[in-house]
Write an enzyme that holds these catalytic residues in place. Structure first.
Site, PDB file in Angstrom:
ATOM      1  N   GLU A 101       4.072  -3.871  12.053  1.00 47.85           N
ATOM      2  CA  GLU A 101       5.469  -3.599  12.411  1.00 47.85           C
ATOM      3  C   GLU A 101       5.694  -3.551  13.924  1.00 47.85           C
ATOM      4  OE1 GLU A 101       8.174  -3.677  10.912  1.00 47.85           O
ATOM      5  OE2 GLU A 101       8.020  -2.980   8.844  1.00 47.85           O
ATOM      6  N   SER A 126      -4.791   2.374  10.888  1.00 47.45           N
ATOM      7  CA  SER A 126      -3.553   1.890  11.496  1.00 47.45           C
ATOM      8  C   SER A 126      -3.624   0.382  11.716  1.00 47.45           C
ATOM      9  CB  SER A 126      -3.314   2.593  12.840  1.00 47.45           C
ATOM     10  OG  SER A 126      -2.315   1.921  13.579  1.00 47.45           O
ATOM     11  N   LYS A 152       6.349   4.250  17.899  1.00 54.79           N
ATOM     12  CA  LYS A 152       4.926   4.608  18.018  1.00 54.79           C
ATOM     13  C   LYS A 152       4.033   3.439  17.625  1.00 54.79           C
ATOM     14  CE  LYS A 152       4.464   5.062  13.399  1.00 54.79           C
ATOM     15  NZ  LYS A 152       3.521   4.389  12.483  1.00 54.79           N
ATOM     16  N   SER A 204       0.826  -1.217   0.000  1.00 52.63           N
ATOM     17  CA  SER A 204       0.000   0.000   0.000  1.00 52.63           C
ATOM     18  C   SER A 204       0.858   1.265   0.000  1.00 52.63           C
ATOM     19  CB  SER A 204      -0.944  -0.012   1.204  1.00 52.63           C
ATOM     20  OG  SER A 204      -0.229  -0.165   2.420  1.00 52.63           O
ATOM     21  N   TRP A 205       1.845   1.342   0.922  1.00 55.28           N
ATOM     22  CA  TRP A 205       2.660   2.549   1.007  1.00 55.28           C
ATOM     23  C   TRP A 205       3.555   2.711  -0.203  1.00 55.28           C
ATOM     24  CZ3 TRP A 205       2.744   7.180   2.167  1.00 55.28           C
ATOM     25  CH2 TRP A 205       2.319   7.678   3.397  1.00 55.28           C
ATOM     26  N   SER A 262       0.882   9.900   8.786  1.00 51.13           N
ATOM     27  CA  SER A 262       0.370   9.641   7.437  1.00 51.13           C
ATOM     28  C   SER A 262      -0.034   8.183   7.299  1.00 51.13           C
ATOM     29  CB  SER A 262       1.450   9.970   6.401  1.00 51.13           C
ATOM     30  OG  SER A 262       2.673   9.309   6.710  1.00 51.13           O
ATOM     31  N   ASP A 315       3.043  11.484  14.483  1.00 49.55           N
ATOM     32  CA  ASP A 315       2.820  10.110  14.030  1.00 49.55           C
ATOM     33  C   ASP A 315       2.156   9.277  15.121  1.00 49.55           C
ATOM     34  OD1 ASP A 315       2.871   8.155  12.145  1.00 49.55           O
ATOM     35  OD2 ASP A 315       5.032   7.862  12.139  1.00 49.55           O
ATOM     36  N   LYS A 359       9.400   1.774   8.918  1.00 49.92           N
ATOM     37  CA  LYS A 359       9.387   2.219  10.320  1.00 49.92           C
ATOM     38  C   LYS A 359       9.558   1.006  11.229  1.00 49.92           C
ATOM     39  CE  LYS A 359       6.374   6.155   9.272  1.00 49.92           C
ATOM     40  NZ  LYS A 359       5.080   6.818   9.533  1.00 49.92           N
TER      41      LYS A 359
END
Length: 339
Positions: free
Chosen positions: A286, A259, A195, A11-12, A142, A249, A109
């Site tokens: 992640e 998320s 995060k 997706s990203w 984002s 974030d 990340k």
């Protein structure tokens, strides 16, 4: 216009690649699922990861890493943390053949368990052992789903080299995404990685039925943990965590249904097992990997991160959520502001 290789067509990767093509660049996506590559090339869609959305028609996709890197002036890593090192080794082999020295940008990340290294450290080690300056990290509040719809977004781009950060700022910014430069590379990466652990905790609270007060407390104390780890172990600047890759974030990842980490936590809070959640999520969570590295650091360096440690116990030691919450609330009283 420059040629850009985007390593990762999830997706990203698809959204960032399409955005960079919107900005007039020649973009090739690299991924190892042939059906996804074929769909992107034939229909400019990626229904496996992003339903009801079209990429910029100038984006291309391939499963051939050498073809993707051919002529690329910038290589963007948008891979799961666990895949970065092996792909980086292969990138180095290709670059050794061509003697090319593209700018490397990471949107991954995470922190690698075992080595406890950030993505920029892995890329430095595997590709540019003598040139950390050629690596830039991007991170901020984002989600791919929002950027795909051209929602207004702000992201930090960090490097030890100011000119390279500015180059990424120039190439990536447009009328719906604004990039800010930052010289604290490790701080930006720590904020973006840890995060995800706090977002799992936020989801667990929602799954358990807790309300706004609990979520606000969790995010605030979670930010204190992220800052503590970043400053004490990685040598980051405290102010970085008040910025886009820190509190920014953290807010979006702990509050949005987009998320994956929050959704995973919510299901765990509702009683599902980690194995079940990971098998049915369809995409990488992640935070479930990063929490292992955080746990290792806490044990080795004595860093006080009670929320993160509680999440590790829930995910990997079958600890009871209610018991962990009671332990958290019953800890010895301490001052709020401290490192």
């Amino acid at each position: 216009m420059i040629k850009i290789a985007v390593l990762g067509n999830g997706s990203w990767g698809s959204v960032l690649g399409s955005m960079l093509a919107d900005n007039g660049n020649d973009v090739t996506l690299y991924g190892n699922i042939d059906s996804v590559n074929e769909e992107i090339n034939a229909h400019h869609t990626n229904s496996h990861y992003m339903k009801d959305w079209k990429l910029n028609e100038n984006t291309k996709a391939t499963g051939d890493l050498e073809a993707a890197l051919d002529g690329a002036e910038l290589v963007l890593f948008v891979l799961p943390t666990k895949a970065v090192r092996i792909v980086a080794k292969n990138v180095r082999k290709v670059l050794d053949k061509t003697a090319a020295k593209p700018l490397l940008v990471t949107a991954t990340k995470g922190i690698e368990p075992g080595s406890k290294k950030l993505i920029s450290e892995i890329l430095t080690e595997e590709i540019y052992p003598d040139d950390e300056d050629k690596i830039v990290a991007i991170s901020g509040p984002s989600h791919a789903e929002n950027v795909a719809q051209k929602d207004l977004t702000a992201i930090a781009c960090a490097s030890t080299n100011e000119e390279n950060a500015k180059r990424v700022q120039e190439l990536f910014s447009n009328d719906y995404v604004r990039f800010y430069t930052n010289d604290d590379l490790v701080g930006v990466e720590v904020g973006g990685a840890v995060k995800n652990v706090i977002a799992i905790a936020a989801g667990i609270l929602v799954g358990q039925g807790y309300g706004d007060d609990a979520k606000a407390a969790l995010m605030t104390r979670g930010l204190a943990e992220i800052t503590r780890l970043g400053v004490q172990y990685f040598g980051a600047k405290p102010m970085t965590f008040s910025g886009l890759s820190g509190i920014g974030d953290l807010i979006v990842t702990c509050t949005s249904v987009n998320s994956r980490n929050w959704r995973a936590g919510k299901q765990i809070g509702e009683g599902k097992t980690l194995d079940y959640v990971l098998k049915n999520m369809g995409q990488v969570v992640e935070g479930a990997t990063t929490v292992k590295a955080v746990h290792e650091l806490c044990e080795e360096k004595g860093i006080d991160m009670p929320i993160s440690e509680a999440i590790y116990r829930v995910l990997y030691e079958d600890a009871d959520v209610d018991t962990e919450i009671k332990k958290m609330m019953g800890r010895e009283p301490k001052p709020e502001i401290r490192l």
